[in-house]
Design a protein around this motif. Structure first.
Motif, mmCIF file in Angstrom:
data_model
loop_
_atom_site.group_PDB
_atom_site.id
_atom_site.type_symbol
_atom_site.label_atom_id
_atom_site.label_comp_id
_atom_site.label_asym_id
_atom_site.label_seq_id
_atom_site.Cartn_x
_atom_site.Cartn_y
_atom_site.Cartn_z
ATOM 1 N N GLN A 523 -0.532 1.223 1.673
ATOM 2 C CA GLN A 523 0.154 0.572 0.559
ATOM 3 C C GLN A 523 0.450 -0.890 0.865
ATOM 4 N N VAL A 524 0.772 -1.183 2.121
ATOM 5 C CA VAL A 524 0.998 -2.577 2.508
ATOM 6 C C VAL A 524 -0.301 -3.358 2.397
ATOM 7 N N MET A 525 -1.411 -2.744 2.781
ATOM 8 C CA MET A 525 -2.702 -3.414 2.659
ATOM 9 C C MET A 525 -3.029 -3.720 1.196
ATOM 10 N N GLN A 526 -2.644 -2.834 0.291
ATOM 11 C CA GLN A 526 -2.900 -3.038 -1.126
ATOM 12 C C GLN A 526 -1.811 -3.858 -1.819
ATOM 13 N N ARG A 527 -0.797 -4.290 -1.069
ATOM 14 C CA ARG A 527 0.298 -5.108 -1.593
ATOM 15 C C ARG A 527 1.001 -4.405 -2.755
ATOM 16 N N SER A 528 1.321 -3.175 -2.545
ATOM 17 C CA SER A 528 2.013 -2.411 -3.574
ATOM 18 C C SER A 528 3.443 -2.906 -3.727
ATOM 19 N N SER A 529 3.902 -2.990 -4.972
ATOM 20 C CA SER A 529 5.266 -3.437 -5.248
ATOM 21 C C SER A 529 6.280 -2.311 -5.143
ATOM 22 N N LEU A 530 5.829 -1.096 -4.844
ATOM 23 C CA LEU A 530 6.730 0.046 -4.783
ATOM 24 C C LEU A 530 7.224 0.340 -3.375
ATOM 25 N N TYR A 531 6.799 -0.454 -2.414
ATOM 26 C CA TYR A 531 7.181 -0.199 -1.025
ATOM 27 C C TYR A 531 7.680 -1.490 -0.390
ATOM 28 N N SER A 532 8.578 -1.330 0.574
ATOM 29 C CA SER A 532 9.169 -2.474 1.257
ATOM 30 C C SER A 532 9.559 -2.043 2.666
ATOM 31 N N PRO A 533 9.551 -2.956 3.619
ATOM 32 C CA PRO A 533 9.996 -2.584 4.969
ATOM 33 C C PRO A 533 11.443 -2.134 5.010
ATOM 34 N N SER A 534 12.263 -2.645 4.062
ATOM 35 C CA SER A 534 13.677 -2.268 4.015
ATOM 36 C C SER A 534 13.935 -1.513 2.715
ATOM 37 N N GLU A 535 14.132 -0.222 2.824
ATOM 38 C CA GLU A 535 14.340 0.580 1.627
ATOM 39 C C GLU A 535 15.294 1.723 1.933
ATOM 40 N N THR A 536 15.972 2.180 0.887
ATOM 41 C CA THR A 536 16.935 3.284 1.001
ATOM 42 C C THR A 536 16.683 4.257 -0.144
ATOM 43 N N MET A 537 16.531 5.520 0.186
ATOM 44 C CA MET A 537 16.322 6.523 -0.844
ATOM 45 C C MET A 537 17.645 6.825 -1.543
ATOM 46 N N VAL A 538 17.636 6.794 -2.868
ATOM 47 C CA VAL A 538 18.825 7.064 -3.668
ATOM 48 C C VAL A 538 18.872 8.519 -4.094
ATOM 49 N N THR A 539 17.741 9.042 -4.582
ATOM 50 C CA THR A 539 17.670 10.456 -4.947
ATOM 51 C C THR A 539 16.222 10.890 -4.963
ATOM 52 N N LEU A 540 16.024 12.195 -5.034
ATOM 53 C CA LEU A 540 14.706 12.811 -5.058
ATOM 54 C C LEU A 540 14.729 13.864 -6.154
ATOM 55 N N PHE A 541 13.707 13.892 -7.004
ATOM 56 C CA PHE A 541 13.694 14.852 -8.105
ATOM 57 C C PHE A 541 12.256 15.100 -8.553
ATOM 58 N N TYR A 542 12.086 16.184 -9.284
ATOM 59 C CA TYR A 542 10.785 16.533 -9.849
ATOM 60 C C TYR A 542 10.742 16.129 -11.313
ATOM 61 N N GLU A 543 9.627 15.544 -11.707
ATOM 62 C CA GLU A 543 9.384 15.170 -13.093
ATOM 63 C C GLU A 543 7.981 15.620 -13.470
ATOM 64 N N ASP A 544 7.905 16.524 -14.448
ATOM 65 C CA ASP A 544 6.624 17.044 -14.914
ATOM 66 C C ASP A 544 5.833 17.658 -13.759
ATOM 67 N N GLY A 545 6.538 18.338 -12.857
ATOM 68 C CA GLY A 545 5.889 19.008 -11.742
ATOM 69 C C GLY A 545 5.512 18.115 -10.587
ATOM 70 N N ARG A 546 5.802 16.831 -10.659
ATOM 71 C CA ARG A 546 5.457 15.894 -9.592
ATOM 72 C C ARG A 546 6.739 15.380 -8.956
ATOM 73 N N LEU A 547 6.718 15.241 -7.629
ATOM 74 C CA LEU A 547 7.891 14.795 -6.885
ATOM 75 C C LEU A 547 8.048 13.290 -7.018
#
Length: 1115
Positions: A523-547
């Motif tokens: 993801q870093v190689m593809q420069r994805s905007s959804l990932y960062s070296p500094s991140e904190t998970m807020v919650t985890l849930f299923y939506e339409d069968g996908r995590l």
């Protein structure tokens, strides 16, 4: 670099930077197609926003969904369509919102792409699915869908181009009473560029309101714009609690030292930070000990229309404004505090509704510890009940029979000794680590119960438990996340993420893991905007069968919240690449990875048509055809589209009526009077003469009954009594040969490397058979699976009510976590299928009064038919003295099937009245007296020659071939001696109830129908008849005598009148003559000299005048 396959649970891997880079490179080389081959079909995506009705065509318009009132301005547009297929006198309304649709591809301007797509024939197809309501007592349970085609519309912004600068596609956003959650699925029509399908929810937010200044604000609190890092950084994640498939909004608390929550009506695609308007008081006492006070909202639960929060020991709720759900048009207005005298230490959700209500649980502490406050939410009204009712749980265990002990958790964690799982029998050895239970979670579909803490126990019957040894006892589970479709994620106190496929015994550590490191590097190689070296998970849930994962990212000292998918399949695939081999081919070495999946190909075949089992009712609505050379719609044509979609859904809602139409289709009434003019309207449109510039094609608005099956199992199926569901699984073996058995007794598992197992959640209710067919020449196996309901598991119920949840799971041996299917949306797990099953009376089946055949048969049997004087085509009349033969239809609103009801039924008159306004419902005692053959009070309304009765002989049991009904209306019945409302014979409206409950064993459906029956020609009682005869005779004789008297007196009356008339005329004439004579004499005297001659003449004339008057008077 080797390790255990998929490393379900083991020590942390060495984090060597060079090794990590080598690993990422090998993964990239092993699956190059995932990085480049399908990049061109993944870069495009649909973009959808809501626009209010009056803001269509504005480029930057994006509105929130909270208005629930229909728009009545479209009626003026329809009145212009004077010569079209629709009736302009009908009431047409519009919906408050449009769906504005665009698409974009990476690196290309969206405006250019949309124009290109329009010119190449691209049209988005929108499928809107309305979620069934919770309260099925108020609203009809149905699985309703409407498929629409988006219409192109030019932007109203200033444009320098001759034709178009910016354009979009629009469809109405329909709403329906009882539904606040709508699932929207957008796909292409197959023309133009390829844009992958997109599915999302459009939910009504009843916690918004419009102020007088037209600003939209929240009713639960004040919206904040500052998303501070201290709200999320270095904070533990928290669970997201809501009623599955029913909650239109999600709320999430846990923000430290602030009474703030996150609220979203788009599953956190976007969100709002709110400061709640609560008092934040803290009441500590000796029975409710509190070590400290904090403003943090610890527990937050969202239901269909109500929000619950807990702050310290205080519990609040807030009901939103949902007029399409409740009678009241107003919500709570403010947060309401409940359980004020209780010390609440935890709020717990109930994930599924039941019996038309939703539920929450409040666990107590302090003086009432051991009690549970069970909250019920029905139509926005909240009530709590403390359970158990007399003693606490701690006091009742082992003392009374009111509580049952299902299982005693061991005190210590068992010793697994290298096993993946261990059956708890009581004879196993234990470690020195104590079991610290923290919670449990139950899935009603597969009956799997999990008890968790620093361990994980699994049970399918609440009596026998399995210890899953892959989870390390050094960790402690914080919360579980379940999709209720066979997947489960585990979050630990240290924010580790584990994955478990329900029914299996292997747990996989997703984060942190080597697979996650590989994925993050890519993801870093593809420069994805959804990932960062500094991140904190807020919650985890299923939506339409996908995590999904809600994460707080910090980049360049700026933070933001993003929702991103957790690629479970991708991580599991990367974790497989730790097993590879270097094979020499000639002079060079070849890198190959071991494929642990037992099959190469797996697909489903022989799936039946879905609607009979999924019970999805689908309508199709296309935009009206426009007479515009450019092909762009106008505001008027889109308003017509709104009105047509509304009227189509209105016809659907009104179709569920007691009297069946001659044609079993809701749209039949719409076009029945205009169908023969279809060619004429097409002629007008072909010559550009259609009124209003639009042409309405009748075939564009229809109900679909013949949907084709897809390539996967449906989300759920419904099974009636004795119904079965068939499908097949085709699998090709992975690099192995099938062996022919040497003897007949050799089992199939010995000659095929592919084995399939079936798991039934309720074996007492459903059964499954698996028949393998070996295709040796193709190295394949075809498994034919038949799922059948056992016919004795459920009682009769209304359509869609009180359904029993169960499931069928199909598992391929050795496929768990090893088999994946590559799609354009990424890899999908294979080898494990779960089919939720709902047993009972399926939605969309009903009993209807077959008025058409009833009229024909009654006319045939009685040799005549007399309707009422005042005809009502919707409710024809039946003559009292005729034998009444009723017939009924079983209609399937989903498949379009309609046939005569051949089962047994009980018919009762449950209400009635001489007029429609005077109809009343009868009491149970009255119903018995008016309908039971055992009645001896002379109260029967009807009888029949059929001698079959219920077991208690209380009511007649009738059927399709039964004798007809003979009307009695005995002395004490309500229809006895009915007073006529006019000069015509008496009439009576009977409210009739027909039900097959308890007398028809062929179905789980309680076909219950209540309809009005209009009977005319009722006889009068003897007393009233004699009274009417006497009164009528008296009136007649009086009229005759009056006539005779009148005839005798008429000549005298005429003569008297003439005399009177003549005398009056003479009096008037004499008065006039006297006045004239007097005036003449006076004038003569004045004109001549006065003398005695004048006086003498006057005296002589006076007797003559008197004599003349006397003669005239006596004429």
């Amino acid at each position: 670099v080797c390790g255990p396959t998929m490393s379900s649970a083991g020590p942390a891997w060495p984090r060597v930077r060079a090794l990590r880079a080598l690993w990422t490179l090998m993964v990239a080389l092993s699956a190059p197609w995932r990085l480049w081959a399908i990049e061109d079909i993944q870069e495009c995506t649909w973009h959808v926003v809501l626009n209010e009705f009056n803001r269509i065509g504005e480029n930057s318009a994006s509105d929130r969904f909270f208005v629930q009132d229909l728009v009545d301005t479209v009626g003026g547009v329809f009145r212009m369509l004077v010569d079209s297929a629709i009736d302009p006198d009908e009431k047409y309304l519009g919906f408050p919102y449009y769906l504005k649709i665009n698409y974009s591809c990476e690196g290309q301007p969206s405006e250019d792409l949309v124009r290109k797509g329009h010119l190449t024939g691209l049209k988005p197809l929108v499928l809107v699915t309305f979620q069934s309501p919770v309260n099925f007592y108020r609203w009809k349970i149905e699985q309703l869908q409407i498929q629409m085609e988006a219409a192109p519309f030019r932007s109203k912004e200033p444009c320098m181009a001759e034709e178009v600068c910016v354009m979009s596609w629009y469809t109405p956003m329909p709403i329906k009473n009882g539904s606040v959650v709508m699932d929207v699925h957008i796909r292409s029509n197959g023309l133009g560029p390829f844009v992958p399908d997109k599915r999302f929810q459009v939910n009504i937010n009843g916690f918004l309101k419009r102020e007088q200044d037209s600003a939209v604000r929240f009713t639960v609190g004040e919206e904040l714009t500052d998303l501070k890092p201290q709200y999320f950084v270095n904070m533990s994640s928290r669970p997201l609690w809501f009623t599955v498939d029913q909650s239109p909004v999600f709320i999430l608390g846990g923000i430290p030292n602030e009474k703030h929550i996150l609220m979203s009506d788009t599953s956190f695609k976007d969100f709002s930070l709110l400061e709640l308007s609560i008092d934040s008081c803290w009441v500590g006492s000796f029975y409710c000990p509190q070590s400290g006070f904090t403003a943090t909202i610890y527990d937050a639960i969202a239901t269909e229309s109500t929000l619950f929060i807990r702050q310290n020991q205080l519990v609040y709720y807030f009901t939103g404004t949902y007029p399409i759900l409740h009678d009241s048009n107003q919500g709570s207005g403010s947060w309401v505090r409940v359980l004020a005298s209780e010390c609440i230490k935890r709020l717990c959700p109930v994930h599924f509704p039941g019996n038309g209500s939703e539920y929450v649980m409040a666990l107590t502490a302090g003086k009432n510890e051991g009690y549970v406050h069970f909250g019920t939410i029905t139509d926005g009204y909240v009530s709590f009940e403390m359970l158990p009712r007399q003693w606490s749980v701690c006091e009742q265990i082992g003392v009374t029979n009111e509580l049952k002990i299902h299982y005693k958790i061991p005190e210590f964690i068992p010793e697994a000794r290298g096993l993946e799982f261990l059956m708890i029998l009581g004879t196993e050895s234990y470690t020195n680590t104590m079991m610290l239970p923290k919670g449990m979670c139950y899935n009603p579909y597969n009956n799997l119960l999990f008890i968790w803490g620093n361990f994980l126990l699994q049970s399918a019957d609440m009596a026998n438990f399995i210890y899953l040894a892959d989870f390390p006892k050094e960790q402690s589970i914080s919360y579980l996340v379940r999709s209720f479709q066979g997947d489960m994620a585990i979050v630990t106190e240290t924010e580790e993420i584990w994955y478990l496929l329900e029914g299996s015994y292997q747990l996989y550590k997703l984060f942190p893991s080597r697979g996650w490191e590989v994925h993050l590097s890519l993801q870093v190689m593809q420069r994805s905007s959804l990932y960062s070296p500094s991140e904190t998970m807020v919650t985890l849930f299923y939506e339409d069968g996908r995590l999904k994962q809600l994460v707080y990212l910090v980049e360049n000292q700026r933070g933001r919240l993003v929702k991103r998918p957790v690629p479970v399949e991708t991580l599991l695939m990367y974790m497989q690449y730790n097993r590879y081999d270097l094979q020499r081919q000639g002079s060079h070495l070849t890198l190959s990875f071991a494929n642990l999946c037992p099959f190469m190909e797996m697909n489903l075949r022989g799936l039946p048509n879905p609607q009979r089992y999924t019970r999805q009712e689908r309508y199709r609505a296309r935009p009206p055809q426009i007479l515009e050379p450019s092909g762009f719609h106008s505001e008027n044509s889109l308003a017509v589209y709104q009105g047509l979609v509304y009227y189509l859904l209105w016809l659907h809602s009104k179709y569920d009526k007691p009297y069946a139409d001659p044609v079993h289709d809701p749209t039949w009434r719409w076009w029945k009077n205009k169908k023969h003019d279809k060619d004429y309207y097409f002629y007008l449109a072909s010559n550009w003469r259609s009124a209003g510039g639009v042409h309405i094609d009748m075939d564009s608005y229809e109900k679909i009954y013949d949907l084709e099956p897809e390539s996967e199992l449906p989300e759920r199926i419904f099974l009636d009594k004795g119904a079965q569901y068939n499908f097949s699984i085709f699998m090709t073996a992975q690099g192995r040969q099938f062996q022919t058995p040497l003897a007949p007794e050799v089992t199939y598992s010995l000659r095929s490397p592919v084995s399939v197992g079936v798991v039934l959640a309720d074996p007492s209710c459903i059964e499954a058979t698996v028949k393998p067919q070996v295709l040796i020449n193709r190295k394949s196996v075809l498994f034919e699976i038949v799922l059948k309901e056992k016919e004795f598991c459920y009682d009769q119920g209304l359509s869609g009510h009180h359904l029993l949840k169960t499931s069928l799971s199909v598992k391929v041996l050795g496929s768990s976590g090893h088999c994946f299917q590559n799609t354009h949306q990424g890899p999908r797990m294979q080898g494990n299928l779960m089919l939720p099953v709902l047993i009972g009376c399926p939605p969309g089946k009903r009993l209807a009064f077959d008025i058409t055949y009833t009229l024909e048969y009654n006319h045939l049997q009685n040799k005549h038919y007399f309707d009422c004087v005042h005809l009502d085509p919707e409710m024809p009349c039946f003559l009292y003295r005729d034998i009444f033969y009723p017939f009924f239809l079983i209609q399937d609103l989903v498949t379009g099937d309609s046939g005569s009801f051949q089962g047994s039924f009980v018919l009762k008159v449950v209400g009635g009245g001489p007029t429609l306004n005077s109809i009343r419902d009868y009491s149970k005692e009255e119903i018995y007296r008016y309908n039971s053959p055992r009645d001896n009070t002379e109260s029967l309304i009807w009888t029949t020659r059929t001698k079959i009765t219920t077991e208690d002989m209380a009511f007649h049991i009738m059927s399709h071939g039964s004798s007809g009904i003979e009307w009695l209306c005995l002395k004490n019945s309500p229809c006895y001696d009915t007073i006529p409302q006019s000069i015509f014979s008496p009439e009576f409206f009977f409210k009739v109830l027909v039900s097959n409950r308890g007398v028809d064993n062929s179905t789980y459906c309680n076909y219950q129908l209540t309809f009005l029956l209009h009977i005319h020609g009722l006889p009068l009682s003897n007393t009233r008849a004699l009274l009417i005869v006497m009164v009528s005779a008296s009136i007649f004789l009086g009229l005759v005598m009056l006539y005779v008297i009148f005839c005798l007196m008429w000549p005298l009356m005429v003569k008297a009148c003439n005399i009177l008339r003549f005398k009056i005329n003479n009096i008037l004439a004499s008065g006039s003559y006297y006045s004239y004579s007097t005036s003449s004499r006076i004038s003569t005297t004045l004109s001549q000299s006065p003398g005695a001659s004048s006086a003498v003449a006057q005296d002589e004339a006076k007797p003559e005048l008197e004599q003349t008057l006397k003669k005239e008077w006596f004429i």
